[in-house]
Write a protein that holds these residues in place. Sequence first.
Motif, PDB file in Angstrom:
ATOM      1  N   ASN A  91     -36.633  -2.028 -42.201  1.00 18.58           N
ATOM      2  CA  ASN A  91     -36.322  -2.624 -40.908  1.00 18.58           C
ATOM      3  C   ASN A  91     -34.861  -2.438 -40.530  1.00 18.58           C
ATOM      4  N   SER A  92     -34.606  -2.603 -39.220  1.00 16.61           N
ATOM      5  CA  SER A  92     -33.247  -2.770 -38.682  1.00 16.61           C
ATOM      6  C   SER A  92     -32.299  -1.667 -39.125  1.00 16.61           C
ATOM      7  N   SER A  93     -32.551  -0.469 -38.605  1.00 23.82           N
ATOM      8  CA  SER A  93     -31.622   0.642 -38.804  1.00 23.82           C
ATOM      9  C   SER A  93     -31.502   1.087 -40.259  1.00 23.82           C
ATOM     10  N   SER A  94     -32.572   0.971 -41.010  1.00 21.43           N
ATOM     11  CA  SER A  94     -32.582   1.513 -42.376  1.00 21.43           C
ATOM     12  C   SER A  94     -32.945   2.996 -42.312  1.00 21.43           C
ATOM     13  N   HIS A  95     -32.018   3.775 -41.761  1.00 20.87           N
ATOM     14  CA  HIS A  95     -32.266   5.192 -41.492  1.00 20.87           C
ATOM     15  C   HIS A  95     -32.185   6.030 -42.779  1.00 20.87           C
ATOM     16  N   TYR A  96     -32.747   7.239 -42.685  1.00 17.72           N
ATOM     17  CA  TYR A  96     -32.644   8.252 -43.740  1.00 17.72           C
ATOM     18  C   TYR A  96     -33.223   7.782 -45.080  1.00 17.72           C
ATOM     19  N   GLY A  97     -34.164   6.866 -45.033  1.00 15.64           N
ATOM     20  CA  GLY A  97     -34.788   6.384 -46.253  1.00 15.64           C
ATOM     21  C   GLY A  97     -35.897   7.311 -46.723  1.00 15.64           C
ATOM     22  N   VAL A  98     -36.251   7.168 -47.999  1.00 15.91           N
ATOM     23  CA  VAL A  98     -37.319   7.964 -48.591  1.00 15.91           C
ATOM     24  C   VAL A  98     -38.232   7.035 -49.389  1.00 15.91           C
ATOM     25  N   PHE A  99     -39.540   7.149 -49.137  1.00 19.09           N
ATOM     26  CA  PHE A  99     -40.534   6.459 -49.952  1.00 19.09           C
ATOM     27  C   PHE A  99     -41.487   7.515 -50.475  1.00 19.09           C
ATOM     28  N   ALA A 100     -41.524   7.683 -51.806  1.00 20.90           N
ATOM     29  CA  ALA A 100     -42.310   8.769 -52.383  1.00 20.90           C
ATOM     30  C   ALA A 100     -43.210   8.245 -53.483  1.00 20.90           C
ATOM     31  N   GLY A 101     -44.493   8.478 -53.338  1.00 19.00           N
ATOM     32  CA  GLY A 101     -45.439   8.251 -54.406  1.00 19.00           C
ATOM     33  C   GLY A 101     -45.563   6.823 -54.878  1.00 19.00           C
ATOM     34  N   GLY A 102     -45.848   5.906 -53.980  1.00 20.51           N
ATOM     35  CA  GLY A 102     -45.998   4.513 -54.368  1.00 20.51           C
ATOM     36  C   GLY A 102     -47.232   3.881 -53.765  1.00 20.51           C
ATOM     37  N   VAL A 103     -47.418   2.586 -54.057  1.00 19.63           N
ATOM     38  CA  VAL A 103     -48.592   1.838 -53.602  1.00 19.63           C
ATOM     39  C   VAL A 103     -48.126   0.538 -52.962  1.00 19.63           C
ATOM     40  N   ALA A 104     -48.706   0.209 -51.809  1.00 17.37           N
ATOM     41  CA  ALA A 104     -48.458  -1.068 -51.153  1.00 17.37           C
ATOM     42  C   ALA A 104     -49.800  -1.718 -50.856  1.00 17.37           C
ATOM     43  N   VAL A 105     -49.978  -2.968 -51.299  1.00 14.98           N
ATOM     44  CA  VAL A 105     -51.240  -3.672 -51.132  1.00 14.98           C
ATOM     45  C   VAL A 105     -50.959  -5.081 -50.628  1.00 14.98           C
ATOM     46  N   SER A 106     -51.721  -5.525 -49.645  1.00 11.70           N
ATOM     47  CA  SER A 106     -51.629  -6.905 -49.176  1.00 11.70           C
ATOM     48  C   SER A 106     -53.009  -7.385 -48.769  1.00 11.70           C
ATOM     49  N   SER A 107     -53.147  -8.712 -48.659  1.00 12.95           N
ATOM     50  CA  SER A 107     -54.453  -9.251 -48.273  1.00 12.95           C
ATOM     51  C   SER A 107     -54.328 -10.372 -47.249  1.00 12.95           C
ATOM     52  N   GLY A 108     -53.160 -10.521 -46.637  1.00 12.27           N
ATOM     53  CA  GLY A 108     -52.984 -11.522 -45.597  1.00 12.27           C
ATOM     54  C   GLY A 108     -53.156 -10.922 -44.215  1.00 12.27           C
ATOM     55  N   ALA A 109     -52.692 -11.654 -43.198  1.00 11.29           N
ATOM     56  CA  ALA A 109     -52.819 -11.188 -41.818  1.00 11.29           C
ATOM     57  C   ALA A 109     -51.677 -10.276 -41.405  1.00 11.29           C
ATOM     58  N   ALA A 110     -50.650 -10.120 -42.245  1.00 10.72           N
ATOM     59  CA  ALA A 110     -49.488  -9.294 -41.910  1.00 10.72           C
ATOM     60  C   ALA A 110     -49.746  -7.833 -42.256  1.00 10.72           C
ATOM     61  N   THR A 111     -48.922  -6.959 -41.667  1.00 10.32           N
ATOM     62  CA  THR A 111     -48.997  -5.533 -41.962  1.00 10.32           C
ATOM     63  C   THR A 111     -48.592  -5.261 -43.408  1.00 10.32           C
TER      64      THR A 111
END
Length: 282
Positions: A91-111
């Motif tokens: 969020n909020s101008s976190s530019h030039y970031g890299v996310f490689a080869g991971g897992v994100a899991v949630s079960s609520g109403a949020a993204t």
Amino acid sequence: NTIDYSSAQADSAASRAIFVTQGSSNVFSVVVASNPAGIAFRANFAPNMTVSQSTAVSNSASTAFDVLSSTGVRLTQVYAYNAGGAALSFNSSSHYGVFAGGVAVSSGAATTFDIVGTASLTVSGLKASNLGTVTANAVRITGVSYSAVSLTTATTNGTAAFHVLGSTSNVFTGLYAQSNGAAGIAFHNTTNSHENAVSQSTFVVSNAGAVAVSVDNSSSGTLTGLFIQNSAGMGLSMYLTDKNVIQDSTFTTAGTGVQAVLLNQSSDNILRRQYVRNPTGD
């Protein structure tokens, strides 16, 4: 600073298990951060941070792993889980970031994975799964530009597997997206999301009230080499959308009175070399 083979735990909405702020080039490797009541791992004004082979876990309305106002952050093989809220966010101008080869899991109403107000972000090899209902997105991209998402899988029981809002000049390649929600969308490009390119991807839904791919109020994009399937409803819907190119794609749908491809109040679009099939509809 370098922190590895470590664990940190909190149990308060006002605390973080790990909080990195006002420091650059920190390195975390094989770290577990847990906060059932709040944020597990937060980076705030922490540029060029690297996190690898690490886990962040929460069970709250907060975000398990939150990157805020931090440029050049690199996350590799990160697992983020939140039973009550978002799993991961840039969020909020976190530019030039890299996310490689991971897992994100949630079960609520949020993204599950929320990307807001950033540019030049690279996401590859992500598996995002939202097990919630009704309003949940697996991946939401808002106000993002000049970023690339590739080789990524997103599934949701709620609204959209991929939800792109007000985002321009982004490239999506090699996606697999599935929405199992009653009004679910596998890929939703909307709200002035212009000049985005989507290619070599598969989008699947299986509900009569759902649309596999929806493009609304967004122009000058390209959809190439897609496989779009809805076993009970609409394949592709384009509304108030002009000057797009859709080519070399397959649309298969089923259901009485539904369309494989629908263009509504849209002009100057090009559809080329398509295979469209709906044996029971329009």
